[in-house]
Design a protein around this motif. Structure first.
Motif, PDB file in Angstrom:
ATOM      1  N   ARG A 110     -49.300 -58.569 119.066  1.00 30.21           N
ATOM      2  CA  ARG A 110     -48.179 -58.984 119.910  1.00 30.21           C
ATOM      3  C   ARG A 110     -46.964 -59.129 119.017  1.00 30.21           C
ATOM      4  O   ARG A 110     -47.085 -59.243 117.786  1.00 30.21           O
ATOM      5  N   ARG A 154     -44.721 -49.827 123.921  1.00 28.67           N
ATOM      6  CA  ARG A 154     -44.974 -49.858 125.362  1.00 28.67           C
ATOM      7  C   ARG A 154     -46.345 -49.274 125.704  1.00 28.67           C
ATOM      8  O   ARG A 154     -47.129 -49.884 126.443  1.00 28.67           O
ATOM      9  N   ASP A 155     -46.629 -48.104 125.158  1.00 23.26           N
ATOM     10  CA  ASP A 155     -47.841 -47.389 125.547  1.00 23.26           C
ATOM     11  C   ASP A 155     -49.107 -48.064 125.039  1.00 23.26           C
ATOM     12  O   ASP A 155     -50.163 -47.980 125.679  1.00 23.26           O
ATOM     13  N   ARG A 156     -49.012 -48.746 123.910  1.00 26.77           N
ATOM     14  CA  ARG A 156     -50.164 -49.482 123.382  1.00 26.77           C
ATOM     15  C   ARG A 156     -50.304 -50.858 124.017  1.00 26.77           C
ATOM     16  O   ARG A 156     -51.224 -51.597 123.690  1.00 26.77           O
ATOM     17  N   ARG A 157     -49.397 -51.212 124.911  1.00 27.33           N
ATOM     18  CA  ARG A 157     -49.403 -52.495 125.633  1.00 27.33           C
ATOM     19  C   ARG A 157     -49.288 -53.682 124.684  1.00 27.33           C
ATOM     20  O   ARG A 157     -49.925 -54.733 124.872  1.00 27.33           O
ATOM     21  N   ALA A 174     -47.708 -56.789 123.625  1.00 28.73           N
ATOM     22  CA  ALA A 174     -46.915 -57.738 124.401  1.00 28.73           C
ATOM     23  C   ALA A 174     -45.684 -58.209 123.639  1.00 28.73           C
ATOM     24  O   ALA A 174     -45.726 -58.437 122.424  1.00 28.73           O
ATOM     25  N   LYS A 218     -38.894 -54.725 131.395  1.00 31.49           N
ATOM     26  CA  LYS A 218     -39.935 -54.797 132.425  1.00 31.49           C
ATOM     27  C   LYS A 218     -39.916 -53.542 133.292  1.00 31.49           C
ATOM     28  O   LYS A 218     -40.966 -52.955 133.582  1.00 31.49           O
ATOM     29  N   ARG A 249     -44.870 -54.556 128.320  1.00 35.20           N
ATOM     30  CA  ARG A 249     -45.632 -55.765 128.661  1.00 35.20           C
ATOM     31  C   ARG A 249     -44.815 -56.981 128.229  1.00 35.20           C
ATOM     32  O   ARG A 249     -44.989 -57.535 127.144  1.00 35.20           O
ATOM     33  N   ASN A 279     -49.303 -60.540 132.680  1.00 40.04           N
ATOM     34  CA  ASN A 279     -49.109 -59.913 131.369  1.00 40.04           C
ATOM     35  C   ASN A 279     -49.501 -60.868 130.249  1.00 40.04           C
ATOM     36  O   ASN A 279     -50.188 -60.489 129.288  1.00 40.04           O
ATOM     37  N   GLU A 325     -53.242 -61.460 130.098  1.00 48.35           N
ATOM     38  CA  GLU A 325     -53.934 -60.300 129.547  1.00 48.35           C
ATOM     39  C   GLU A 325     -53.751 -60.202 128.040  1.00 48.35           C
ATOM     40  O   GLU A 325     -54.624 -59.670 127.334  1.00 48.35           O
ATOM     41  N   ALA A 326     -52.614 -60.703 127.525  1.00 47.48           N
ATOM     42  CA  ALA A 326     -52.326 -60.624 126.091  1.00 47.48           C
ATOM     43  C   ALA A 326     -52.782 -61.858 125.319  1.00 47.48           C
ATOM     44  O   ALA A 326     -52.648 -61.900 124.095  1.00 47.48           O
TER      45      ALA A 326
END
Length: 350
Positions: free
Chosen positions: A224, A248-251, A253, A279, A284, A323, A326-327
């Motif tokens: 993160r 972004r693509d690896r999420r 946060a 957003k 995320r 979000n 999840e992180a």
């Protein structure tokens, strides 16, 4: 639907970026200073002291923002003080609708009075336990341990993260002045944490730009990003640069803290904050407080700001809360239970 203050207050919230030593009650600072003999408080009036912390922080400079911590850390040098501050933090956050929080602190900042690093960690964890109990377990608080990036010895803090990970410590961070003290200073620490299957976040993209984020992600392997808002400098209109796209693509946060980001100069004004843009582009993003005392903020205030300034709907607030869950540095079953049993039913009821 119209989001009244009552709805914003009642909305379940998940907080990933909150500094223990930046969130004391002004009255607590005054009482602990009196008990410990700490000198130099600008006033002993709690309302005026709260205003002083905010004005000192609202300078546009991260370096000056950090100066107020001399007083908060100054009164947190014994076990009783640490237990009290941690307990009050848990209770205050629960009162703001926070159902899960990861509160971070640097144990090395609490050893000037003779406490060991281990004693500092155990006192804070005891405070969190007491605070949770006082709320009827309406909140769960985990801890992140910070190494100060301008100091040596990151490994000793990483050791504590692993040692206490079954006692409520869920991850590692580096905090302090970002510019000039990159995450690459002690890369073996992050390699060791990965080998130990330990989680970590890294302050990046606040006082320094995309290069700092690149180092945190691609060299250190951050899961993160603390703040991370300057990732927007790798975005031009709808064109998302390679680094930004990777984040972004690896999420990965983004622990965004809008009010604090203005105070430290990461963004010029709230209207300039990229929260809405990030957003909408699929990042995320999460909403956080950073330092509740220094910025005179709360999770209720950050949520209300998202509504008033960025046009967030109830669905948007639910999205950033999911979000964050999840992180969170929790086991997957516990994250799923937090979302399915607490967050989604809470928003459905609203």
């Amino acid at each position: 639907m119209s989001l009244t203050p009552e709805i914003v207050r009642a909305a379940p919230k998940v907080l990933l970026h909150d500094h223990l030593d930046g969130g004391l009650r002004p009255q607590t600072v005054i009482e602990l200073a009196d008990a410990s003999g700490h000198q130099g408080l600008p006033t002993t009036d709690p309302e005026k002291l709260g205003t002083w912390f905010r004005e000192n922080a609202d300078s546009g400079s991260l370096v000056r923002y950090l100066e107020g911590f001399a007083h908060t850390c100054g009164v947190m040098q014994d076990e009783a003080a640490l237990v009290r501050v941690a307990s009050e933090a848990a209770q205050d956050l629960a009162g703001q609708g926070v159902v899960y929080a990861e509160v971070r602190y640097a144990p090395e900042l609490f050893t000037e009075g003779g406490l060991s690093l281990e004693q500092a960690v155990e006192a804070v964890q005891e405070g969190f336990r007491q605070g949770q109990a006082a709320t009827g377990e309406r909140i769960r608080v985990s801890a992140l341990l910070c190494a100060m990036r301008q100091n040596d010895g990151w490994q000793r803090i990483a050791d504590l993260v692993v040692r206490y990970r079954d006692a409520g410590v869920v991850g590692f961070d580096i905090a302090g002045p970002e510019l000039g003290f990159p995450a690459t200073r002690e890369l073996p620490v992050f390699e060791w944490l990965r080998q130990q299957n330990a989680h970590f976040t890294i302050h990046a993209g606040e006082a320094d730009g995309p290069e700092s984020i690149w180092q945190a992600v691609q060299f250190a392997g951050a899961e993160r990003l603390g703040h991370g808002v300057r990732i927007v400098e790798d975005i031009d209109g709808d064109r998302v640069g390679h680094l930004a796209a990777y984040v972004r693509d690896r999420r990965i946060a983004l622990e965004t803290c809008p009010t604090s980001n203005v105070h430290t100069g990461a963004v010029a004004t709230l209207a300039d904050h990229p929260l809405r843009r990030l957003k909408d582009l699929g990042f995320r993003v999460t909403l956080n407080t950073d330092n509740r005392l220094m910025s005179q903020t709360s999770m209720i205030n950050e949520f209300q700001t998202a509504v008033d300034v960025f046009g967030f709907t109830l669905d948007d607030l639910r999205d950033v809360t999911v979000n964050a869950a999840e992180a969170a540095f929790l086991p997957l079953p516990e994250r799923e239970a937090l979302i399915e049993d607490v967050i989604l039913p809470g928003y459905a009821a609203l």
